[in-house]
Design a protein around this motif. Structure first.
Motif, short mmCIF file in Angstrom:
data_model
loop_
_atom_site.label_atom_id
_atom_site.label_comp_id
_atom_site.label_asym_id
_atom_site.label_seq_id
_atom_site.Cartn_x
_atom_site.Cartn_y
_atom_site.Cartn_z
N ALA A 53 0.71 -1.11 0.17
CA ALA A 53 0.04 0.02 -0.09
C ALA A 53 0.67 1.37 -0.07
O ALA A 53 0.52 2.21 -0.83
CB ALA A 53 -0.89 0.12 1.26
N TYR A 83 -4.99 -5.03 -0.39
CA TYR A 83 -6.02 -5.48 0.23
C TYR A 83 -6.10 -6.82 0.23
O TYR A 83 -6.35 -7.35 1.49
CB TYR A 83 -7.23 -4.93 -0.63
CG TYR A 83 -8.40 -5.70 -0.45
CD1 TYR A 83 -9.18 -5.24 0.80
CD2 TYR A 83 -8.91 -6.75 -1.24
CE1 TYR A 83 -10.47 -5.95 1.01
CE2 TYR A 83 -10.03 -7.39 -1.00
CZ TYR A 83 -10.66 -6.91 0.00
OH TYR A 83 -11.98 -7.77 0.44
N ARG A 84 -5.79 -7.85 -0.62
CA ARG A 84 -5.41 -9.06 -0.52
C ARG A 84 -4.76 -9.65 0.93
O ARG A 84 -4.89 -10.21 1.68
CB ARG A 84 -5.18 -9.89 -1.52
CG ARG A 84 -5.85 -10.57 -2.46
CD ARG A 84 -5.19 -11.24 -3.59
NE ARG A 84 -5.39 -12.65 -3.88
CZ ARG A 84 -5.11 -13.47 -3.21
NH1 ARG A 84 -4.23 -13.18 -2.22
NH2 ARG A 84 -5.20 -14.84 -3.49
N PHE A 87 -6.40 -8.00 4.20
CA PHE A 87 -7.83 -8.60 5.04
C PHE A 87 -7.93 -9.88 4.45
O PHE A 87 -8.43 -10.67 5.36
CB PHE A 87 -8.82 -7.52 4.27
CG PHE A 87 -8.60 -6.29 4.60
CD1 PHE A 87 -9.02 -5.93 5.96
CD2 PHE A 87 -8.26 -5.23 3.92
CE1 PHE A 87 -8.72 -4.73 6.44
CE2 PHE A 87 -8.33 -3.81 4.38
CZ PHE A 87 -8.48 -3.58 5.66
#
Length: 110
Positions: A53, A83-84, A87
């Motif tokens: 990120a 994101y993967r 989360f």
């Protein structure tokens, strides 16, 4: 090391090219697993996602400079992998999820 003995492997697919070994069953029927190690794998996945990120925008800008703007497509891809990693993967490696998956195969976790 013993060869020619049947071993049952319990693993989880994290992606197309990523597999994590959850447990394995020895020839005598005993299942070996280490769910504390899976917690460490999930924490490292969160760290990797944070790095993705943070690096997505600068990497996209640098690549866009070299490719006349086409590299801006790297930014959404970087955020998707972030994101993967933050989360999805820790959710798949959560203790309750792993215990339920092993219970579906008949392995009792204490």
């Amino acid at each position: 090391m013993v060869t020619d003995t049947p071993v049952t492997w319990y693993y989880k697919h994290l992606g197309k090219k990523a597999i994590v070994l959850i447990a394995f069953e020895k020839a005598n029927g005993k299942v070996e697993y280490d769910l504390d190690h899976m917690r460490q794998v999930a924490k490292s996945s969160i760290l990797k996602g944070s790095v993705f990120a943070l690096a997505a925008i600068p990497a996209g800008v640098i690549i866009a400079t070299a490719t006349y703007g086409l590299g801006l497509l790297v930014i959404p891809v970087g955020f998707f992998y972030a994101y993967r990693s933050i989360f999805k993967i820790p959710g798949m490696l959560r203790r309750t999820t792993l215990v339920n998956d092993l219970a579906n195969h008949g392995v009792v976790v204490q």
